[in-house]
Design an enzyme around this catalytic site. Sequence first.
Site, short mmCIF file in Angstrom:
data_model
loop_
_atom_site.label_atom_id
_atom_site.label_comp_id
_atom_site.label_asym_id
_atom_site.label_seq_id
_atom_site.Cartn_x
_atom_site.Cartn_y
_atom_site.Cartn_z
N GLY A 187 36.80 43.87 31.56
CA GLY A 187 37.25 42.74 30.73
C GLY A 187 37.36 41.43 31.48
O GLY A 187 37.95 40.49 30.98
N LYS A 205 35.96 24.60 34.99
CA LYS A 205 37.26 24.54 35.65
C LYS A 205 37.28 23.43 36.72
O LYS A 205 38.27 22.71 36.87
CB LYS A 205 37.59 25.90 36.25
CG LYS A 205 37.83 26.97 35.17
CD LYS A 205 37.83 28.37 35.74
CE LYS A 205 38.06 29.43 34.66
NZ LYS A 205 37.79 30.80 35.12
N1 HSE Z 1 35.58 35.04 32.72
C1 HSE Z 1 36.58 34.31 33.41
C2 HSE Z 1 36.61 34.82 34.86
C3 HSE Z 1 37.92 34.50 32.73
O1 HSE Z 1 35.90 35.78 35.18
O2 HSE Z 1 37.28 34.23 35.70
C4 HSE Z 1 38.97 33.53 33.12
O3 HSE Z 1 38.65 32.22 32.83
#
Ligand code: HSE
Length: 428
Positions: A187, A205
């Site tokens: 997940g 980000k």
């Molecule tokens: N898919 C993102 C990760 C989730 O792997 O960091 C958190 O933003």
Amino acid sequence: MQKLKVGLMGFGTVGSGVWRVLQDNSDKIIENCGFEIEASKILVRDLSKKRNGEIARGVFTDNPLEILNDENIKIVVEVMGGIEPAKEYILEAIKRGKHVVTANKALIASHGDMLLKAAKDANVKLLYEASVAGGIPIIHAIKESLSANRINSIMGILNGTTNYILSKMTSEKMEYDIVLKEAQEKGYAEADPTSDVEAFDAAYKLTILARLAFGIDVKIEDIYREGITNISPIDIEYATELGYVIKLLAIAKETNGKIELKVHPTFIPKGHPLAAVGDAFNAVYIKGNAVGELMFYGKGAGDLPTGSAAVGDIISIIREGTPNKMITQVINEKDLSNIKDMGSNQGEYYVRLLIKDIPGILGKIASLFGKYNVSLSSVIQKGKEEPAVSLVFITHETIELNVQYALTDIAKLPEVVSIANVIRVENI
Ligand code: HSE
Ligand code: NAP
């Protein structure tokens, strides 16, 4: 006990984490803000889905107006994801005088400026701590705790999926595809893992962090982006042998008034604190001119860590009371022409070529590097595989454009089968 009602928009990984934190930590939350916080309405797409049995069915709705038009709901928590309809719902909530908390990095990275202005005009708060590095309170740290500093650089492992993949490929010598499948099963990956492995997620980000740290209205298109799909076990083996670890680093760095913004796989020395960040963990390493070096480390994804950040924002809103206080971000302070183009970046480079192992080829390649002023610090050739063999170079510090020119010429040599990989080295 006074109750404060919030509307949750979304009840997936993050939404259910927000709900769980509100339930499990309610005593602590009351102690910290004086209110019992209740998710009185929860917006979902599909009402027929099986949901947490502890929540009354009537709390769920597929009609956003049940939250937007509810005057008792003072704070909306948007954890649906995507640009639309999340943007429209947030703007509607702001128009109706509601504060907003969001975890939506894509939305804040693309439209944060406009949304923050709308919130400021409406005298409400828009907080987004959960949008970068999940549970790590990095936005608050940059915006508030480090606001007396000039930030020199930010280097982040901002994507858990890719860090999990690279860490497993390194520690267990596993193949990329197999580890990606594992990350999806756990997940960590976004619904479409392209966003993770092609580094869009980390670039969103970085956009948010760079805006806060350097006061520029940067967009994702301004960030050089390279994912991890080209990293092979052989590159990892060479990195280890040369004393490095490969990480997907998101970098925002100011040098002589110019700002480098880039996300790419990077060789970092194995003794650096960022090299020890394994599994799906995130870390943000900051240099400030007063504080010096700092590193924030923690879980960048998952229900409870992200829920922790979002509920922290709700509590901040309640505690601050006076909305405008926290909307202090000043953007567009600097001209975007200050963003450095990649060609003019200076650094060291790992270059792996596939060549036909014919006497004299090393000399020809070295002289083409020399022609463009690229000096070499290490050369490794192992084995005598047929029909091609890997030849690896680490350069001394040089200008990126010179490496590109040299490689264009080197690729034309008949003995060179391919330029298998080029990875930037940060000797931080
Ligand atoms: N898919 C993102 C990760 C989730 O792997 O960091 C958190 O933003
Ligand atoms: P998710 O598991 O896919 O959940 C999305 C939720 O929103 C679901 O409940 C879904 O409803 C609902 N939803 C989606 N579109 C909707 C619409 N148009 N109308 C009504 N409801 C809608 O997503 P997530 O992983 O929780 O991520 C949510 C946000 O947090 C994203 O912006 C993501 O980037 C960000 N984020 C995620 C993490 C993480 O660890 N997952 C970490 C940091 C930030 P149904 O349940 O009916 O499908």
